[in-house]
Design a protein around this motif. Structure first.
Motif, PDB file in Angstrom:
ATOM      1  N   GLN A  79      13.636  17.809  -8.570  1.00  0.00           N
ATOM      2  CA  GLN A  79      12.178  17.866  -8.613  1.00  0.00           C
ATOM      3  C   GLN A  79      11.637  17.023  -9.772  1.00  0.00           C
ATOM      4  OE1 GLN A  79      11.766  22.126  -8.831  1.00  0.00           O
ATOM      5  NE2 GLN A  79      11.246  22.298  -6.629  1.00  0.00           N
ATOM      6  N   LEU A  80      12.313  17.041 -10.911  1.00  0.00           N
ATOM      7  CA  LEU A  80      11.891  16.208 -12.043  1.00  0.00           C
ATOM      8  C   LEU A  80      11.972  14.720 -11.699  1.00  0.00           C
ATOM      9  CD1 LEU A  80      13.493  18.017 -15.104  1.00  0.00           C
ATOM     10  CD2 LEU A  80      11.070  17.725 -14.615  1.00  0.00           C
ATOM     11  N   LEU A  81      13.075  14.303 -11.074  1.00  0.00           N
ATOM     12  CA  LEU A  81      13.215  12.900 -10.688  1.00  0.00           C
ATOM     13  C   LEU A  81      12.160  12.495  -9.664  1.00  0.00           C
ATOM     14  CD1 LEU A  81      17.085  12.470 -10.458  1.00  0.00           C
ATOM     15  CD2 LEU A  81      15.526  11.501 -12.151  1.00  0.00           C
ATOM     16  N   LEU A  82      11.869  13.372  -8.718  1.00  0.00           N
ATOM     17  CA  LEU A  82      10.847  13.079  -7.717  1.00  0.00           C
ATOM     18  C   LEU A  82       9.478  12.945  -8.373  1.00  0.00           C
ATOM     19  CD1 LEU A  82      10.224  12.736  -4.710  1.00  0.00           C
ATOM     20  CD2 LEU A  82       9.828  15.209  -4.614  1.00  0.00           C
ATOM     21  N   GLY A  83       9.167  13.820  -9.317  1.00  0.00           N
ATOM     22  CA  GLY A  83       7.889  13.740 -10.026  1.00  0.00           C
ATOM     23  C   GLY A  83       7.764  12.462 -10.844  1.00  0.00           C
ATOM     24  N   MET A  84       8.861  12.082 -11.537  1.00  0.00           N
ATOM     25  CA  MET A  84       8.835  10.842 -12.328  1.00  0.00           C
ATOM     26  C   MET A  84       8.697   9.622 -11.409  1.00  0.00           C
ATOM     27  SD  MET A  84      11.629  11.832 -15.289  1.00  0.00           S
ATOM     28  CE  MET A  84      12.097  10.168 -15.507  1.00  0.00           C
ATOM     29  N   GLY A  85       9.363   9.675 -10.263  1.00  0.00           N
ATOM     30  CA  GLY A  85       9.241   8.567  -9.302  1.00  0.00           C
ATOM     31  C   GLY A  85       7.826   8.419  -8.786  1.00  0.00           C
ATOM     32  N   CYS A  86       7.160   9.546  -8.525  1.00  0.00           N
ATOM     33  CA  CYS A  86       5.764   9.503  -8.063  1.00  0.00           C
ATOM     34  C   CYS A  86       4.839   8.944  -9.140  1.00  0.00           C
ATOM     35  CB  CYS A  86       5.308  10.900  -7.646  1.00  0.00           C
ATOM     36  SG  CYS A  86       6.052  11.469  -6.109  1.00  0.00           S
ATOM     37  N   LEU A  87       5.162   9.195 -10.389  1.00  0.00           N
ATOM     38  CA  LEU A  87       4.346   8.658 -11.478  1.00  0.00           C
ATOM     39  C   LEU A  87       4.590   7.163 -11.696  1.00  0.00           C
ATOM     40  CD1 LEU A  87       4.552  11.544 -14.102  1.00  0.00           C
ATOM     41  CD2 LEU A  87       2.595  10.918 -12.663  1.00  0.00           C
ATOM     42  N   LEU A  88       5.827   6.704 -11.487  1.00  0.00           N
ATOM     43  CA  LEU A  88       6.169   5.307 -11.740  1.00  0.00           C
ATOM     44  C   LEU A  88       5.892   4.383 -10.550  1.00  0.00           C
ATOM     45  CD1 LEU A  88       9.490   5.640 -13.736  1.00  0.00           C
ATOM     46  CD2 LEU A  88       7.235   5.033 -14.597  1.00  0.00           C
ATOM     47  N   LEU A  89       5.805   4.935  -9.350  1.00  0.00           N
ATOM     48  CA  LEU A  89       5.601   4.110  -8.164  1.00  0.00           C
ATOM     49  C   LEU A  89       4.331   3.248  -8.230  1.00  0.00           C
ATOM     50  CD1 LEU A  89       6.692   3.353  -5.374  1.00  0.00           C
ATOM     51  CD2 LEU A  89       5.279   5.207  -4.438  1.00  0.00           C
ATOM     52  N   PRO A  90       3.168   3.781  -8.629  1.00  0.00           N
ATOM     53  CA  PRO A  90       1.975   2.913  -8.717  1.00  0.00           C
ATOM     54  C   PRO A  90       2.152   1.770  -9.724  1.00  0.00           C
ATOM     55  CG  PRO A  90       1.322   5.210  -8.762  1.00  0.00           C
ATOM     56  CD  PRO A  90       2.822   5.182  -8.860  1.00  0.00           C
ATOM     57  N   LEU A  91       2.846   2.027 -10.823  1.00  0.00           N
ATOM     58  CA  LEU A  91       3.079   0.977 -11.814  1.00  0.00           C
ATOM     59  C   LEU A  91       3.941  -0.145 -11.238  1.00  0.00           C
ATOM     60  CD1 LEU A  91       2.856  -0.032 -14.758  1.00  0.00           C
ATOM     61  CD2 LEU A  91       4.968   1.227 -15.214  1.00  0.00           C
ATOM     62  N   VAL A  92       4.994   0.218 -10.534  1.00  0.00           N
ATOM     63  CA  VAL A  92       5.884  -0.775  -9.934  1.00  0.00           C
ATOM     64  C   VAL A  92       5.130  -1.597  -8.879  1.00  0.00           C
ATOM     65  CG1 VAL A  92       7.948  -1.056  -8.508  1.00  0.00           C
ATOM     66  CG2 VAL A  92       7.964   0.534 -10.434  1.00  0.00           C
ATOM     67  N   LEU A  93       4.352  -0.928  -8.042  1.00  0.00           N
ATOM     68  CA  LEU A  93       3.572  -1.640  -7.021  1.00  0.00           C
ATOM     69  C   LEU A  93       2.539  -2.573  -7.651  1.00  0.00           C
ATOM     70  CD1 LEU A  93       3.008   1.195  -4.394  1.00  0.00           C
ATOM     71  CD2 LEU A  93       4.591  -0.739  -4.266  1.00  0.00           C
ATOM     72  N   TRP A  94       1.889  -2.118  -8.715  1.00  0.00           N
ATOM     73  CA  TRP A  94       0.878  -2.940  -9.392  1.00  0.00           C
ATOM     74  C   TRP A  94       1.513  -4.191  -9.994  1.00  0.00           C
ATOM     75  CZ3 TRP A  94       0.432  -3.797 -14.775  1.00  0.00           C
ATOM     76  CH2 TRP A  94      -0.708  -4.495 -15.152  1.00  0.00           C
ATOM     77  N   ARG A  95       2.670  -4.028 -10.651  1.00  0.00           N
ATOM     78  CA  ARG A  95       3.347  -5.183 -11.253  1.00  0.00           C
ATOM     79  C   ARG A  95       3.776  -6.195 -10.198  1.00  0.00           C
ATOM     80  NH1 ARG A  95       7.882  -4.261 -15.282  1.00  0.00           N
ATOM     81  NH2 ARG A  95       7.503  -6.475 -15.494  1.00  0.00           N
ATOM     82  N   GLY A  96       4.246  -5.712  -9.061  1.00  0.00           N
ATOM     83  CA  GLY A  96       4.631  -6.614  -7.976  1.00  0.00           C
ATOM     84  C   GLY A  96       3.444  -7.389  -7.447  1.00  0.00           C
ATOM     85  N   ARG A  97       2.297  -6.737  -7.322  1.00  0.00           N
ATOM     86  CA  ARG A  97       1.086  -7.407  -6.860  1.00  0.00           C
ATOM     87  C   ARG A  97       0.626  -8.463  -7.876  1.00  0.00           C
ATOM     88  NH1 ARG A  97      -3.564  -3.811  -6.800  1.00  0.00           N
ATOM     89  NH2 ARG A  97      -1.907  -2.311  -6.520  1.00  0.00           N
ATOM     90  N   VAL A  98       0.710  -8.146  -9.165  1.00  0.00           N
ATOM     91  CA  VAL A  98       0.312  -9.102 -10.204  1.00  0.00           C
ATOM     92  C   VAL A  98       1.213 -10.337 -10.163  1.00  0.00           C
ATOM     93  CG1 VAL A  98       0.271  -9.456 -12.704  1.00  0.00           C
ATOM     94  CG2 VAL A  98      -0.762  -7.412 -11.713  1.00  0.00           C
ATOM     95  N   ARG A  99       2.515 -10.134 -10.007  1.00  0.00           N
ATOM     96  CA  ARG A  99       3.447 -11.271  -9.943  1.00  0.00           C
ATOM     97  C   ARG A  99       3.184 -12.139  -8.726  1.00  0.00           C
ATOM     98  NH1 ARG A  99       9.127  -8.357 -11.656  1.00  0.00           N
ATOM     99  NH2 ARG A  99       8.583  -8.073 -13.841  1.00  0.00           N
ATOM    100  N   ARG A 100       2.938 -11.506  -7.580  1.00  0.00           N
ATOM    101  CA  ARG A 100       2.656 -12.263  -6.357  1.00  0.00           C
ATOM    102  C   ARG A 100       1.372 -13.081  -6.510  1.00  0.00           C
ATOM    103  NH1 ARG A 100       2.118  -8.241  -2.829  1.00  0.00           N
ATOM    104  NH2 ARG A 100      -0.141  -8.299  -2.908  1.00  0.00           N
ATOM    105  N   ASN A 101       0.339 -12.482  -7.086  1.00  0.00           N
ATOM    106  CA  ASN A 101      -0.924 -13.201  -7.289  1.00  0.00           C
ATOM    107  C   ASN A 101      -0.759 -14.343  -8.286  1.00  0.00           C
ATOM    108  OD1 ASN A 101      -2.204 -11.557  -5.473  1.00  0.00           O
ATOM    109  ND2 ASN A 101      -3.049 -10.182  -7.025  1.00  0.00           N
ATOM    110  N   ARG A 102       0.075 -14.143  -9.306  1.00  0.00           N
ATOM    111  CA  ARG A 102       0.309 -15.194 -10.292  1.00  0.00           C
ATOM    112  C   ARG A 102       1.011 -16.387  -9.641  1.00  0.00           C
ATOM    113  NH1 ARG A 102       3.323 -12.729 -14.554  1.00  0.00           N
ATOM    114  NH2 ARG A 102       1.356 -11.843 -15.196  1.00  0.00           N
ATOM    115  N   ARG A 103       1.991 -16.114  -8.781  1.00  0.00           N
ATOM    116  CA  ARG A 103       2.679 -17.205  -8.078  1.00  0.00           C
ATOM    117  C   ARG A 103       1.715 -17.967  -7.185  1.00  0.00           C
ATOM    118  NH1 ARG A 103       7.185 -13.510  -7.585  1.00  0.00           N
ATOM    119  NH2 ARG A 103       6.316 -12.802  -5.618  1.00  0.00           N
ATOM    120  N   ARG A 104       0.833 -17.259  -6.503  1.00  0.00           N
ATOM    121  CA  ARG A 104      -0.167 -17.925  -5.661  1.00  0.00           C
ATOM    122  C   ARG A 104      -1.103 -18.792  -6.492  1.00  0.00           C
ATOM    123  NH1 ARG A 104      -1.983 -13.060  -1.579  1.00  0.00           N
ATOM    124  NH2 ARG A 104      -0.062 -13.006  -0.369  1.00  0.00           N
ATOM    125  N   ALA A 105      -1.531 -18.282  -7.640  1.00  0.00           N
ATOM    126  CA  ALA A 105      -2.438 -19.041  -8.507  1.00  0.00           C
ATOM    127  C   ALA A 105      -1.752 -20.295  -9.044  1.00  0.00           C
ATOM    128  CB  ALA A 105      -2.925 -18.169  -9.659  1.00  0.00           C
TER     129      ALA A 105
END
Length: 108
Positions: free
Chosen positions: A9-35
């Motif tokens: 349950q602790l690992l699942l909770g930490m994963g739920c907290l970190l998932l938006p950060l990982v998705l946001w960083r991936g989006r920033v990298r993709r946008n930077r490559r496009r720019a």
């Protein structure tokens, strides 16, 4: 109040907290490559514009000088235009400051 959580349950909770950060960083990298890809195309277009502007400036100066000596202006414009394009290209490339942007992410 005592909260008892299992390690899963602790690992699942930490994963739920970190998932938006990982998705946001991936989006920033993709946008930077496009720019960066868009900037490369703009550099070429910008160089072309500067070459044409410099050629027009050279032709204008040559035109002022030659108009006093020759009456056939169309022929003189054609004769002076082609060398002006070559000179403008050479001068623009020589006077353009380019920057080397090293790739990100370490050595490859």
């Amino acid at each position: 109040m005592n909260i008892a959580l299992t390690p899963a349950q602790l690992l699942l909770g930490m994963g739920c907290l970190l998932l938006p950060l990982v998705l946001w960083r991936g989006r920033v990298r993709r946008n930077r490559r496009r720019a960066e890809a868009a900037v490369g195309g703009a550099r070429l277009l910008s160089l072309f514009g500067r070459v044409v502007f410099t050629a027009a400036l050279i032709v204008g100066v040559q035109w002022i000088v030659v108009t006093k000596a020759v009456d056939n202006h169309g022929l003189m414009l054609g004769v002076l235009g082609l060398p002006a394009l070559f000179a403008a290209h050479a001068l623009t490339r020589a006077l353009t400051v380019t920057a080397f942007v090293p790739p990100r992410g370490g050595r490859r």
